[in-house]
Design a protein around this motif. Structure first.
Motif, mmCIF file in Angstrom:
data_model
loop_
_atom_site.group_PDB
_atom_site.id
_atom_site.type_symbol
_atom_site.label_atom_id
_atom_site.label_comp_id
_atom_site.label_asym_id
_atom_site.label_seq_id
_atom_site.Cartn_x
_atom_site.Cartn_y
_atom_site.Cartn_z
ATOM 1 N N SER A 184 25.308 -10.162 -15.982
ATOM 2 C CA SER A 184 23.863 -10.188 -15.785
ATOM 3 C C SER A 184 23.319 -11.607 -15.610
ATOM 4 O O SER A 184 22.176 -11.785 -15.198
ATOM 5 C CB SER A 184 23.152 -9.496 -16.950
ATOM 6 O OG SER A 184 23.314 -10.252 -18.126
ATOM 7 N N ASN A 209 19.688 -10.202 -15.177
ATOM 8 C CA ASN A 209 19.555 -9.027 -14.326
ATOM 9 C C ASN A 209 19.337 -7.811 -15.235
ATOM 10 O O ASN A 209 20.226 -7.435 -15.992
ATOM 11 C CB ASN A 209 20.855 -8.884 -13.529
ATOM 12 C CG ASN A 209 20.828 -7.713 -12.582
ATOM 13 O OD1 ASN A 209 20.324 -6.646 -12.911
ATOM 14 N ND2 ASN A 209 21.356 -7.918 -11.391
ATOM 15 N N THR A 211 19.219 -4.508 -14.749
ATOM 16 C CA THR A 211 20.103 -3.344 -14.585
ATOM 17 C C THR A 211 21.424 -3.570 -15.295
ATOM 18 O O THR A 211 21.893 -2.720 -16.062
ATOM 19 C CB THR A 211 20.386 -3.078 -13.095
ATOM 20 O OG1 THR A 211 19.174 -3.142 -12.387
ATOM 21 C CG2 THR A 211 21.045 -1.733 -12.889
ATOM 22 N N LYS A 214 20.894 -3.670 -19.121
ATOM 23 C CA LYS A 214 20.663 -2.338 -19.693
ATOM 24 C C LYS A 214 21.980 -1.573 -19.787
ATOM 25 O O LYS A 214 22.291 -0.971 -20.816
ATOM 26 C CB LYS A 214 19.693 -1.543 -18.816
ATOM 27 C CG LYS A 214 18.237 -1.852 -19.052
ATOM 28 C CD LYS A 214 17.376 -0.939 -18.186
ATOM 29 C CE LYS A 214 15.923 -1.133 -18.479
ATOM 30 N NZ LYS A 214 15.075 -0.267 -17.642
ATOM 31 N N THR A 275 14.530 -6.943 -20.726
ATOM 32 C CA THR A 275 13.595 -5.869 -20.377
ATOM 33 C C THR A 275 12.148 -6.270 -20.675
ATOM 34 O O THR A 275 11.270 -5.421 -20.766
ATOM 35 C CB THR A 275 13.920 -4.579 -21.170
ATOM 36 O OG1 THR A 275 13.953 -4.898 -22.565
ATOM 37 C CG2 THR A 275 15.236 -3.987 -20.758
ATOM 38 N N LYS B 113 25.736 2.377 -6.846
ATOM 39 C CA LYS B 113 24.437 2.219 -7.530
ATOM 40 C C LYS B 113 24.311 0.830 -8.146
ATOM 41 O O LYS B 113 23.246 0.234 -8.179
ATOM 42 C CB LYS B 113 24.329 3.254 -8.676
ATOM 43 C CG LYS B 113 24.063 4.659 -8.214
ATOM 44 C CD LYS B 113 22.592 4.828 -7.942
ATOM 45 C CE LYS B 113 22.315 6.223 -7.445
ATOM 46 N NZ LYS B 113 21.013 6.354 -6.847
ATOM 47 N N LEU B 114 25.436 0.337 -8.672
ATOM 48 C CA LEU B 114 25.394 -0.954 -9.372
ATOM 49 C C LEU B 114 25.297 -2.125 -8.404
ATOM 50 O O LEU B 114 24.590 -3.079 -8.644
ATOM 51 C CB LEU B 114 26.666 -1.137 -10.202
ATOM 52 C CG LEU B 114 26.692 -0.544 -11.599
ATOM 53 C CD1 LEU B 114 28.098 -0.662 -12.159
ATOM 54 C CD2 LEU B 114 25.712 -1.255 -12.512
ATOM 55 N N ALA B 117 22.241 -4.069 -7.076
ATOM 56 C CA ALA B 117 21.546 -4.831 -8.106
ATOM 57 C C ALA B 117 22.108 -6.243 -8.243
ATOM 58 O O ALA B 117 21.479 -7.120 -8.784
ATOM 59 C CB ALA B 117 21.642 -4.108 -9.444
#
Lengths: 496, 215
Positions: A184, A209, A211, A214, A275, B113-114, B117
């Motif tokens: 991330s 990041n 996504t 999380k 977040t 999906k990943l 990102a």
């Protein structure tokens, strides 16, 4: 001073464990193991107090090792639990050996793995690098596996296999979470050295990041949550804690679960930053905590084995700690306070259960009756420890649960409040019933005289020490201690 | 370079199917060893280009431990417990192969999906294969009845995580990578000794019959 101290804390236990195992007589092995843990405890207390009186975290070895207020809060608790358990082990194992249940070989195995486990847990607490923290947790799984099957019975081997497989897979998931966390911040192109350092990631958490972070936090929660014993990943816990020898069970429940929870605590500011403080991660933590409380309450009602009963109490209390962390703010303070209270209470309870199991030659609650007449000091101990665990005043857990209730009401988290009260009430009623029958249940006078056990000085010392500690922690918490816990809570974004 | 990476990916997928479709323990162990050798190349292919000496050391240690030592230790364990075949698993071999295909499809979808990102270029299919290898490892732990099969499933799961890490995270310090390898190496010892002790006490390693602790 800190550099030498931190490296000493990591390396000394495992080295001394190996040296202790070289002695010939079991008593010498156990006493030398106790002395080495005492040395570690003194150093740990000294360094932790220095951190609380000073303001800045201590770094060592190019900041791979560090000691900040959160780790300085956990370190003395861990060493105290190990010290008490090592002290208990001397007398406990002597009786096991005299009843031909254990030999010198197993005591040597205990000493080596005990030192190794202590080193691994210290590495977890002192790591700034999230990857090394993971290595420490995986090492605790591997090193403590054979402590469970010290007495190689069919049931202890089953418990050991379940523990190793479930926890290794769980910790594998935690590694995926660690990789996602590192991914991330990939876009920031940090220096290699900094890429998994918690201190660096905490400051950069808002640029992570979301996504990846999380996804990472989900894996961390499920992964480290398996090691914590949060439901529904708790299946290994009752078996491992009930089959292991009592000093080992005390260490497992007293600190090993907390070590894994500490790892989850380290990720809380990262997910909150990523977040933008929406509480996404905290909500998940709260849910796992509440599920743990409810499931453990159900199992406690029908329990017949005293050690399995205490193991399910561990699931419940770690669930309470998770709910506290999931509330944030004053809830984090309550969670950390509860960490200390639960560790002492649980270790105390396992000491009592272990000695009563030796006196009655069984761990079945139905057969452990009238302990107040048969072994008065341990009858008192089991009653006081279970009272403490269910949250009866004036014992410490009452205060931390009260703090948590207050935090829930202040934050308006009423569904958490309802589930928490339901779970706690169920546990209160069923565990109290077990405690009363175990302490004052009817026992045949002849039977009682046959198994009556005269307690020795060390047993009185340990029981009185634990009761005093629990009562003092419940009735009087000095301002400096409150301030210290609050500062530890602030490290992970909580506190009031 | 990219061609060699594609060969590795295809070989790993085939090794997963070999694992799912066979009941012979010695084939499982050879698959784990082969996967260990294949994923051992990834640090050289995917590691930071300016740290080639680090990548080579890591590759050699990884291939040595996972590709050579793991099979030796696992074969030794199998010899001491005298097992050759898996007992009827919960899921039959043809259905297991179909599950393997399903895992691969799910993994491709998940990595799709990943990846958007991510801000940097990521080899999507390698990520998918890494995930599917992890799923296959977990499937072996859950569906197989012998303790040794569960241990093998765990190592396949670890191989998947290693591939995942090689692709997703570029520069993990060498000390950390070696510490992780050491952990996995100790795990193979621990699992081997545990299986030996279970066999000695129970005279079998069928985990479905080792379930007396309940409630």
């Amino acid at each position: 001073m800190f550099t030498v101290g931190l490296i000493f804390l990591v390396l000394f236990p495992i080295c001394s464990g190996l040296i202790c195992a070289l002695f010939k007589r079991p008593r010498t092995i156990l006493i030398s193991s106790f002395i080495s843990v005492l040395i570690v405890t003194i150093v740990a207390f000294y360094l932790s107090l220095s951190i609380f009186t000073d303001q800045t975290p201590a770094m060592a070895k190019n900041s791979w090792l560090f000691l900040d207020k959160l780790s300085a809060f956990h370190l003395p608790i861990m060493t105290l639990i190990f010290l008490m358990s090592s002290f208990f082990a001397v007398g406990f194992y002597e009786i096991e050996i005299s009843h031909y249940k254990l030999g010198v070989k197993q005591i040597r195995q205990h000493a080596m793995l005990w030192g190794g486990a202590l080193s691994a847990m210290i590495l977890v607490l002192l790591s700034n690098n999230l990857g090394i923290m993971w290595v420490g947790i995986e090492a605790t799984t591997l090193l403590t596996g054979f402590l469970i099957s010290l007495r190689t019975t069919k049931q202890s081997l089953e418990a050991m296999w379940k523990y190793i497989i479930i926890c290794s897979v769980g910790v594998g998931f935690a590694f995926i979470g660690t990789l996602f966390t590192a991914a991330s911040i990939k876009h920031l192109n940090l220096a290699f050295h900094d890429s998994m350092m918690w201190c660096v990631l905490k400051d950069l958490s808002s640029t992570m990041n979301p996504t990846f972070m999380k996804a990472g936090f989900l894996f961390i929660l499920v992964g480290y949550g398996t090691k914590v014993g949060l439901a529904p990943m708790h299946n290994w816990l009752p078996d491992a804690h009930s089959q292991a020898p009592s000093p080992v069970s005390a260490m497992f429940s007293g600190f090993m679960l907390n070590a894994a929870m500490y790892c989850i605590m380290r990720y809380i500011p990262l997910i909150e930053g990523a977040t933008q403080g929406q509480g996404w991660g905290l909500e998940l933590l709260r849910i796992f905590g509440l599920v743990s409380i409810v499931i453990s309450a159900g199992f406690i009602v029908f329990q017949n084995n005293v050690k399995r009963l205490l193991a399910y109490h561990s699931v419940e209390h770690l669930g309470i700690i998770a709910v506290g962390l999931g509330l944030g703010g004053a809830g984090t303070f309550a969670a950390l306070y509860h960490t200390f209270n639960h560790s002492i209470s649980k270790a105390f309870a396992f000491f009592a259960a272990g000695r009563l199991g030796q006196v009655y030659d069984t761990y079945e609650i139905e057969k452990i009756q009238g302990a107040a007449h048969v072994a008065p000091i341990w009858g008192t101990a089991i009653f006081c420890s279970i009272l403490s665990l269910i949250g009866m005043a004036p014992f410490a857990i009452f205060m931390s649960k009260l703090q948590l209730l207050k935090a829930m009401i202040d934050q308006g988290s009423y569904y958490s409040l309802g589930i928490f009260i339901f779970g706690s009430a169920t546990v209160f009623v069923s565990a109290l019933q077990h405690a009363i029958t175990m302490t004052w249940g009817n026992i045949d006078k002849e039977e009682a005289t046959k198994i009556h056990s005269k307690s020795r000085a060390w047993e009185y010392l340990l029981v009185v020490f634990c009761i005093i500690l629990l009562v003092v922690a419940g009735l009087y918490l000095p301002d400096c201690v409150i301030k210290g816990i609050n500062e530890a809570a602030k490290t992970i974004g909580g506190g009031f | 370079m990219s061609g060699f990476l594609d060969i590795i990916i295809v070989c790993v997928i085939l090794s997963n199917f070999a694992l799912l479709g066979s009941g012979r323990i010695h084939i499982h162990i050879r698959v784990v060893g082969m996967q260990g050798l294949l994923v051992g190349f990834l640090p050289i292919l995917l590691g930071p280009i300016d740290q080639m000496s680090r990548n080579i050391i890591l590759s050699l240690v990884s291939m040595g431990i996972k590709g050579v030592l793991f099979p030796i230790l696992l074969f030794y364990t199998v010899r001491t417990v005298r097992i050759r075949r898996e007992i009827d698993p919960y899921v039959g071999y043809p259905f297991a192969m179909v599950s393997g295909i399903a895992f691969l499809l799910i993994s491709v979808w998940l990595s799709g999906k990943l990846v958007p990102a991510a801000a940097v270029d990521v080899h999507v299919f390698l990520l998918a294969v890494a995930l599917s290898t992890s799923f296959v490892g977990l499937f072996c732990i859950v569906s197989r009845k012998l303790a040794i099969s569960q241990a093998i499933g765990y190592f396949v799961f670890e191989n998947g995580i290693w591939m995942f890490g090689s692709e997703l995270v570029e520069g993990i310090p060498l000390l950390l990578e070696l510490a992780i390898l050491l952990d996995v190496f100790v795990a193979v010892f621990v699992l081997g000794i545990a299986i030996y002790q279970i066999n000695k006490r129970f005279e079998h390693i069928d985990v479905t019959k080792i379930d007396s602790l309940k409630g």
